[in-house]
Design a protein around this motif. Structure first.
Motif, mmCIF file in Angstrom:
data_model
loop_
_atom_site.group_PDB
_atom_site.id
_atom_site.type_symbol
_atom_site.label_atom_id
_atom_site.label_comp_id
_atom_site.label_asym_id
_atom_site.label_seq_id
_atom_site.Cartn_x
_atom_site.Cartn_y
_atom_site.Cartn_z
ATOM 1 N N GLY A 775 7.601 -2.468 26.305
ATOM 2 C CA GLY A 775 6.348 -3.082 25.598
ATOM 3 C C GLY A 775 5.247 -1.912 25.168
ATOM 4 O O GLY A 775 4.977 -0.847 26.024
ATOM 5 N N LEU A 776 4.784 -2.246 23.853
ATOM 6 C CA LEU A 776 3.817 -1.106 23.186
ATOM 7 C C LEU A 776 2.461 -1.513 24.035
ATOM 8 O O LEU A 776 1.871 -2.588 24.019
ATOM 9 N N LEU A 777 1.790 -0.551 24.544
ATOM 10 C CA LEU A 777 0.554 -0.512 25.228
ATOM 11 C C LEU A 777 -0.734 -0.293 24.267
ATOM 12 O O LEU A 777 -1.843 -0.581 24.062
ATOM 13 N N SER A 778 -0.327 0.922 23.367
ATOM 14 C CA SER A 778 -1.325 1.329 22.665
ATOM 15 C C SER A 778 -1.733 0.563 21.377
ATOM 16 O O SER A 778 -0.753 -0.137 20.810
ATOM 17 N N ARG A 779 -2.653 0.682 20.804
ATOM 18 C CA ARG A 779 -3.281 -0.040 19.683
ATOM 19 C C ARG A 779 -4.220 0.727 18.842
ATOM 20 O O ARG A 779 -4.897 1.482 19.699
ATOM 21 N N LYS A 780 -4.604 0.592 17.636
ATOM 22 C CA LYS A 780 -5.774 1.303 16.968
ATOM 23 C C LYS A 780 -7.089 0.837 17.494
ATOM 24 O O LYS A 780 -8.033 1.631 17.602
ATOM 25 N N ILE A 781 -7.361 -0.424 17.600
ATOM 26 C CA ILE A 781 -8.505 -0.747 18.309
ATOM 27 C C ILE A 781 -8.481 -0.972 19.805
ATOM 28 O O ILE A 781 -7.417 -1.759 20.346
ATOM 29 N N VAL A 782 -9.401 -0.510 20.606
ATOM 30 C CA VAL A 782 -9.474 -0.393 21.861
ATOM 31 C C VAL A 782 -10.708 -1.079 22.529
ATOM 32 O O VAL A 782 -11.948 -0.713 21.865
ATOM 33 N N ILE A 783 -10.771 -1.949 23.117
ATOM 34 C CA ILE A 783 -11.722 -2.623 23.996
ATOM 35 C C ILE A 783 -11.652 -2.493 25.536
ATOM 36 O O ILE A 783 -10.740 -2.784 26.132
ATOM 37 N N ARG A 784 -12.578 -1.743 25.891
ATOM 38 C CA ARG A 784 -12.617 -1.368 27.431
ATOM 39 C C ARG A 784 -13.862 -1.379 28.081
ATOM 40 O O ARG A 784 -14.719 -1.249 27.625
ATOM 41 N N LYS A 814 -8.886 -2.222 31.273
ATOM 42 C CA LYS A 814 -9.857 -2.057 32.240
ATOM 43 C C LYS A 814 -10.947 -3.321 31.883
ATOM 44 O O LYS A 814 -12.037 -2.834 32.078
ATOM 45 N N MET A 815 -10.385 -4.635 31.520
ATOM 46 C CA MET A 815 -11.179 -5.667 31.146
ATOM 47 C C MET A 815 -11.082 -6.672 32.400
ATOM 48 O O MET A 815 -10.461 -6.517 33.317
ATOM 49 N N GLY A 816 -11.885 -7.623 32.469
ATOM 50 C CA GLY A 816 -12.088 -8.652 33.187
ATOM 51 C C GLY A 816 -12.688 -8.291 34.408
ATOM 52 O O GLY A 816 -13.030 -7.120 34.857
ATOM 53 N N GLN A 817 -13.435 -9.189 35.088
ATOM 54 C CA GLN A 817 -14.280 -9.013 36.231
ATOM 55 C C GLN A 817 -14.037 -9.884 37.436
ATOM 56 O O GLN A 817 -13.849 -10.806 37.305
ATOM 57 N N LYS A 818 -13.239 -9.224 38.298
ATOM 58 C CA LYS A 818 -12.211 -9.853 39.345
ATOM 59 C C LYS A 818 -13.242 -10.926 40.136
ATOM 60 O O LYS A 818 -14.421 -10.902 40.578
ATOM 61 N N GLN A 846 -4.191 -2.950 32.853
ATOM 62 C CA GLN A 846 -4.847 -2.714 34.110
ATOM 63 C C GLN A 846 -6.140 -3.721 34.105
ATOM 64 O O GLN A 846 -7.278 -3.132 34.032
ATOM 65 N N SER A 847 -5.871 -5.073 34.029
ATOM 66 C CA SER A 847 -6.943 -5.865 34.032
ATOM 67 C C SER A 847 -7.295 -6.025 35.368
ATOM 68 O O SER A 847 -6.408 -6.284 36.334
ATOM 69 N N TYR A 848 -8.661 -6.164 35.622
ATOM 70 C CA TYR A 848 -9.192 -6.787 37.076
ATOM 71 C C TYR A 848 -9.043 -8.257 37.203
ATOM 72 O O TYR A 848 -8.883 -8.619 38.469
#
Length: 1415
Positions: A775-784, A814-818, A846-848
């Motif tokens: 699976g490809l993890l990289s993208r041009k637009i990154v929201i972190r 590193k998104m999401g709020q556990k 790596q989502s919380y």
């Protein structure tokens, strides 16, 4: 401040001063200062905050003079003799002057203190006096707390204190020992008319300041560094002796700028400067359209067309960029990013040697069969042993008070690399004996074992010498060296591939360990893979052997039309243009609301690197990003209008990054109910964030990858790029116990061949049966989320929208709020039925808390996305009302439960309750795909890992916002479930599955409305809108490396086209279940799954009241184990549930058209012979004889000869079952209920008699025991003789649970002579079937009769059991040409017997003789 005896004693090291008006002077020339400018919208007026950063015993008030009008602040030594002043603006609280110029020259109205600038008169008396004063006052107050005495002492202390303070006040401060932090704070909208700052030593960094006139005076200082960014000024005067850096200077069309420095000057403009220029420097560097002439070191002229502005710059070196960083002309746009991928280097043709090193104590565990308390393993960082350096080694110490064993082992905790044949691997280590070899420490050999992987995570150290292993090598060399390290090498050349093993290094001594301490040193443990050329693999061309897995085709690639790009619109205004905002570009530290009805364009130069507090996009307005590399650091964005970062026809190629900042909070800083640290869109909003499209976003391996490899081959074409990251998923079942997913970076790519920057650590299978996903993890637009605050509390950014939204080509990291509901990486929230919204080709990494959430939303497309390394359910339908969404072609991998995983000791699982650490209790069984409502299109997805891959929990009612809804989520069947795969899951609970339909989630109204979740067996009734029964259907499904594949607790299910490999079971199905067209493979070519620890079972028939049909299924590669614990643990095709005497099978299992491939006859059935009713009554119908090989309908019954009903029956000793031609017979079941006996009042399983076949020329005993648990199952149209050892009952009820139409049981029960009988049939649903039986003329007449007569011959009561309530048709569950007959829940025979000598409800015991064999 502190309070002593209710009196306030103040030691002020910082305080704030509120300024007055818009003209201000700060004179800091006499002190070392750190000066900053900060926007603070909580203020209404500017303030200056002063904080002491250096200076012992100094009060800030001694360093400050404030003018009475608060327009001037001077910093210096103001602890002086009082002076007179007639200037009404001079402060009355300090002696320093307030000057309009801000200069450092003393006023004529103040007495100049000669000490003020002296650095060579260190006088500690002030500090000493100050401290003595404090101590004196402290003692005074302490005495003051005493009662009534000590007045003279107090008076003395007061005088002493005054004297000491007087002495102290007369001493000047040493300003070289003092430093202040000066923070100028103002609201974002504040603009100074004039601001003058006189600099001393220190540093200044000014950002977002607005002043019409700005004077920075540091001409007399050589040690004050100065920088400015994003400052507005129409009249700027800067004079320093140090380097000057000014970036993004904003000036009006008419401005006066004078910048003078003895050092270098760097100057850049936010908007284009046009006017005259005068540069005084040797070889100035000038960018811009300038017409200049040079004379000596002076360059003069005009730039950018000239104008009324004037710029003078003087410095040792000058770099001036007069071109607008961000032009404000309406037609200007930054250059769009190119969509061309970087050029890839060639793929390598060879691999270098690779080593795996394990040198940490945590890499190893000491194991043995006793004596662990006498052993330790530790790291030696420095030191010697017998003069030899033992730095960076492992010390293995053995010491006992008595005796220890002759051998110990080091077990490698880390994964050992898989080994292929034909490769000369080596295992090396260095060894040093701590003490001279003697009777207690002489080593005879060291033996390496490779065994099936064992779990070493617990505390147990018990371990026996392996008797089963995949590799063994004993090294019998010398181990006596104490004065030099000796390297030992063990060859690892294997004859069969080896994978998923634990390495054991056993140290064998010549004798036991005595009561002395012995030390052994090790270092440089390593396995070496030799260098090699890159082999040419044989590539597979499809994903599956049996089913067809759907894939997205080329139509999903969005056609790009550059002319439609949103940044090209002609009605845009620039963010960086002051005119957009009415005169001043807002500061990042302010709450920024876009102008009404404006479309605002952000370009790379528009924004600073500061953290933006909040942006509000009102309805009617739009915020549009340019397609250029942009990084925005921000806390909150509220979208009521439009946020556009690319569209479907103009997907952005730029590297755009939004980084969300903010510490964990429950406050709604975005807007009410929208939380903080993210993007929130209201119902009126439209959000489009769409980056470059990469297709495919995920694929599968086309060949197996071995440890040490760097090159992979893909099954599908991709347009991935050098430098991007991909994940290769695990090829083992226990994903969470041993993380073998690997994130790799692309070094080169040519077509479907990809090379990575580093070699693989693990084996990844890519065989014909199945393949690891890539699976490809990289993208041009990154929201972190920002790494610091996000990791600290698992509190990343989040996106929530209630309106239409289009999200494509985004990496959410590193998104999401556990454990915070509604705070997920990307989330459609209460959006109702959407028209044109989607989340496609994104990646969450790596989502919380979760990946992609659909909540109260219908008609959303969620397709071609990737989710990897996720906490909580990944693809998540929240409340149970979400329907008609399409979830297609997505990959979820490595998903973690929140808190301990749901387990349990039986089918009921565990209970979990909502709490702050588990706000959604079903996250205890978190999986890749989670559907609270099944009525959605679920197509072509793949789930790797998780508690389950696909979860369908039961909800009797919706939860959350929809608790009053009339929808019954658990009654909804699958709308479409087609072509989905799952693996590496279901193993965390004995009854878990990769596709799990079970569990119960509900709102506990008796517990304050908290959510509760039962993880185990919960039934599910599925119906359509008219309340007609419907079956959940799973089509073209693939399960591998799974515990139970499809695990369905519901009442109705159809599994059609199921392919299973390396699973403990392909499916566990309940209720009315049909498994049709399947391929069940017990062992693939994956060496990681080829282990004696796995028990492969083709299918387990349940033990009671289900209906299961298996048809058109091939079972392959069920290979006998070396030493199975039982037959059902020996990789058998069919097993049964045999653990209980309470639960007994009826005629409920049927097979048809079953075929085999590489399955020995003995492996077809694994019947477990135990003393239970479920074991004795095991049975099923082979409806066409394909399973048994007889070619005719066959009945298979358990080990007891009760199933030997005619001459066609033979006993198969390997299956431990009877195999008979079925003929016209069926499996039938009755329940005999007798007061105080059956069922047992004490839950006993006591044997109380037996049933025996009679008649039909049977003369021998063919029996099965009767226990106190109801239920007797056998063959129809036969004589059943029931003998109870305690006598036959005077009253009994016989429930006819399953006697199919036109079938019967000829029942004989012994009674004493002269017993009289009354027999009725009873049907609870229709009284017309309640009939009193009549006496027949003979037993033969009863057997040939209609089932409403009885006969007693003086020894036996004969009754023919017939279910009169049945119809000729429609009384069975039928699929695929096979059927299982229905159960009757209300029809019974009630038999009353009147006999002489009855006692306790039983007649006297009669002889146990069989009825006539001729009946």
């Amino acid at each position: 401040m502190r309070l002593v005896n209710n009196r306030l004693l103040s030691f002020v090291h910082s305080y704030d001063i509120e300024l007055s008006g818009t003209n201000f002077v700060l004179d800091a020339s006499a002190l070392e200062t750190q000066i900053t400018y900060t926007v603070d919208n909580s203020l209404s007026k500017p303030i200056i905050s002063l904080t002491l950063t250096r200076g012992s015993g100094v009060l800030v008030s001694d360093l400050v003079s404030v003018s009475a009008d608060k327009k001037t602040i001077s910093l210096g030594d103001y602890k002086k003799e009082p002076t007179t002043s007639s200037d009404p603006t001079t402060s009355t609280s300090a002696t320093g002057s307030a000057t309009s110029s801000g200069g450092s020259t003393p006023s004529s109205q103040e007495t100049t203190n000669p000490e003020i600038n002296s650095s060579n008169r260190l006088n500690g008396l002030f500090s000493f006096s100050f401290l003595v004063s404090i101590l004196t006052f402290g003692l005074y107050y302490s005495l003051g707390s005493s009662s009534g005495n000590g007045s003279r002492s107090k008076s003395g202390l007061i005088i002493l204190s005054a004297l000491v303070l007087f002495i102290g006040c007369g001493i000047a401060l040493n300003l070289d020992d003092v430093a202040l932090k000066v923070e100028i704070k103002a609201p974002a909208s504040f603009v100074f008319d004039s601001l003058t700052i006189n600099l001393g030593k220190g540093s200044s960094s000014v950002s977002s300041l607005r002043s019409q006139v700005l004077v920075i005076n540091g001409c007399n200082q050589k040690s004050h560094s100065f920088s400015m960014s994003n400052v507005y000024a129409s009249n700027l005067n800067v004079c320093t002796q140090t380097d000057v850096s000014i970036t993004n200077l904003e000036v009006p069309s008419s401005s006066k700028l004078n910048i003078t420095s003895s050092a270098a000057v760097t100057l850049g403009f936010l908007n284009q400067y046009a006017g005259s220029v005068d540069f005084i420097s040797k070889s100035p560097s000038i960018s811009g359209d300038c017409q200049t002439s040079t004379s000596g070191q002076q360059t003069t002229g005009t730039c950018n067309g000239g104008g009324s502005s004037n710029l003078i710059v003087s410095g040792s070196a000058i770099t001036v960029d007069l071109v607008a960083t961000c032009p404000t002309t309406s037609t200007w746009r930054p250059t769009p990013a190119s969509g061309t991928a970087p050029t890839s280097p060639a793929i390598s043709t060879s691999y270098p040697a690779r080593t795996f090193v394990w040198n940490q104590p945590t890499d190893w565990k000491i194991v043995g069969h006793y004596g662990f308390e006498g052993t330790t393993l530790s790291t030696v960082t420095t030191g010697t042993s017998n003069g030899v350096s033992i730095a960076n080694s492992l010390k293995f110490t053995i010491g006992y008070a008595d005796w220890g064993p002759t051998h110990y082992s080091l077990a490698l905790r880390k994964g050992f690399p898989s080994l292929k044949t034909g490769v000369a691997y080596t295992f090396d280590f260095s060894f040093l004996l701590g003490e001279v070899a003697g009777s207690y420490n002489t080593i005879s050999n060291m033996t390496l074992y490779l065994i099936d992987r064992v779990d070493l995570s617990g505390t147990s150290q018990y371990f026996e010498t392996p008797t089963q292993y995949k590799y063994k090598y004993s090294l019998t060399s010398s181990y006596t060296s104490t004065n030099a390290w000796v390297t030992k090498s063990i060859p690892l050349t294997v004859t069969q591939p080896i994978g998923d093993v634990t390495m054991i290094l056993q140290m064998n001594r010549t004798g036991q360990t005595g009561n002395v301490v012995r030390n052994y040193y090790f270092k440089d443990f390593r396995v070496t893979i030799p260098a090699s050329t890159v082999p040419t693999p044989t590539l597979i061309t499809k994903e599956s052997q049996y089913i067809t897995i759907p894939k997205p085709d080329s139509t999903v690639v969005d056609v790009q039309t550059p002319s439609t790009c949103p940044y090209l619109a002609t009605d845009l205004v620039h963010w960086h243009d002051p005119a957009t905002w009415g005169g001043t570009v807002p500061s990042p530290s302010s709450v920024i609301t876009l102008p009404a009805n404006k479309k605002v364009l952000i370009s790379p130069c528009s924004i600073s690197t500061d953290i933006y507090q909040k942006i509000i996009i009102p309805q009617g307005s739009s915020l549009i990003f340019a397609d250029s590399d942009i990084t925005m650091n921000i806390k909150d964005i509220l979208v009521q209008g439009q946020l556009i970062i690319g569209t479907k026809t103009c997907r952005y190629n730029a590297n755009i990054e939004l980084v969300f900042y903010g510490a964990k909070t429950t406050s709604d800083t975005i807007a009410q109910y929208f939380g903080s640290k993210g993007i929130a869109g209201t119902a009126t909003s439209f959000i489009s964030i769409q980056g470059k499209q990469y297709h495919n976003t995920w694929t599968r391996l086309a060949a197996t990858v071995w440890p040490g490899d760097k090159i992979i081959y893909l099954l599908d074409a991709v347009n991935w790029e050098v430098g991007q990251q991909v994940v290769i998923t695990t090829s083992i079942m226990e994903d969470e116990l041993s993380n073998q997913n690997e994130v790799m970076t692309i070094a080169a790519i040519q077509g479907k061949t990809v090379e990575f920057t580093t070699p693989f650590n693990f084996y990844h299978y890519g065989g014909k049966e199945y393949q690891s996903e890539v699976g490809l993890l990289s993208r041009k637009i990154v929201i972190r989320g920002d790494p610091t605050s996000s990791d600290a509390d698992s509190f990343g950014g989040h996106i929530l929208t209630m309106g239409e939204g289009q999200f494509s080509g985004i990496r959410l990291h590193k998104m999401g709020q556990k454990n915070m509901k509604a705070r997920y990486p990307v989330h459609f929230h209460l959006a109702n039925t959407l028209l044109n919204s989607y989340i496609t080709d994104c990646a969450v990494h790596q989502s919380y808390y979760r990946c992609y959430t659909i909540h109260g939303t219908n008609n959303l497309l969620l397709s071609r996305n990737v989710g990897f390394d996720i906490n909580g359910h990944c693809y998540y339908l929240e409340d149970g009302v979400e329907e008609n969404n399409t979830i297609s072609y997505n990959l979820g991998a490595y998903v973690h439960t929140i808190g301990p995983a749901a387990t349990g000791y039986d089918q009921s699982g565990q209970m979990f309750y909502e709490n702050p650490l588990l706000t959604q209790p079903a996250d205890s069984s978190a999986g890749c795909f989670y559907f609270t409502n099944a009525y959605n299109k679920i197509i072509g997805n793949s789930a790797s890992g998780g508690w389950a891959g696909f979860s369908f929990p039961n909800l009797a009612k919706p939860i959350g916002n929809f608790q009053t809804s009339t929808v019954v989520p658990q009654s909804r069947s699958t709308l479409v479930f087609e072509g989905n795969t799952a693996h590496s899951s279901g193993y965390q609970w004995e009854f878990g599955g990769s596709l799990y339909v079970g569990g119960n989630l509900y709102v506990n109204t008796s517990d304050s409305g908290r959510l509760a979740y039962s993880s185990g067996r919960n039934s599910r009734e599925t119906v359509d809108s008219a309340n007609n029964n419907v079956w959940m259907r799973f089509n073209n499904t693939k399960m591998y490396l799974s515990n139970r594949g499809i695990d369905m607790w519901g009442e109705r299910v159809e599994v059609v086209n199921l392919e299973s490999h390396d699973s403990n079971r392909p499916a566990t199905l309940f209720g009315e279940a049909w498994f049709d067209q399947g391929y069940v493979n017990g062992q693939s070519g994956n060496i990681l799954s080829n282990s004696q620890k796995y028990d492969r079972q083709g299918f387990q028939f349940y033990d009671t009241y289900v209906k299961t049909i298996l048809s058109n299924i091939k079972f392959a590669n069920f290979i006998a184990k070396t030493s199975p614990a039982s037959d059902e643990e020996d990789n058998r095709v069919i097993i049964s549930m045999t653990h209980s005497d309470v639960f007994k099978p009826q005629g409920m299992s049927v097979t048809k058209n079953i075929t085999f491939e590489n399955v020995a006859a003995a492996q077809k059935i694994g019947h477990n012979v135990v003393d239970t009713g479920s074991s004795r009554y095991f049975n099923y119908i082979d409806s066409d004889g394909s399973f048994s090989g007889r070619g005719v309908p066959t009945l298979i019954g358990s080990h007891v000869n009760w199933w030997n009903f005619d001459s066609s029956c033979t006993y198969d000793s390997t299956w431990k079952t009877w195999v008979c031609n079925k003929g016209t017979k069926e499996i039938v079941n009755i329940e005999v209920l007798i007061n105080n006996l059956i069922p047992s009042p004490n839950s006993n399983n006591n044997k109380i008699g037996n049933t025996t076949l009679f008649g039909s020329s049977i003369t021998d005993r063919r029996s099965c025991v009767v226990t106190q648990n109801e239920g007797i199952t056998g063959v129809s149209n036969m004589g059943w003789y029931m003998f109870l050892t305690g006598g036959s009952p005077t009253f009994q009820v016989i429930n006819l649970k399953q006697i199919p139409y036109n079938q019967y049981i000829f029942l004989a029960i012994p009674y004493p002579a002269n017993t009289q009988f009354t027999i009725y049939s009873y049907y609870k649903w229709n009284t017309s079937y309640n009939i009193k039986f009549t006496l027949a003329a003979s037993a033969a007449a009863v057997r040939s009769g209609n089932g409403r007569t009885y006969y007693f011959d003086g020894s036996f009561l004969y009754v023919k059991l017939v279910d009169h309530t049945l119809n000729p048709t429609g009384e069975s569950f039928a699929r695929g040409g096979a059927q299982v007959f229905n159960y009757n829940w209300g029809y019974s025979y009630n038999i009353t017997a009147t006999c002489a000598g009855a006692s306790g409800g039983f007649c006297p015991v009669t002889a146990d003789n069989l009825p006539s064999s001729s009946l």
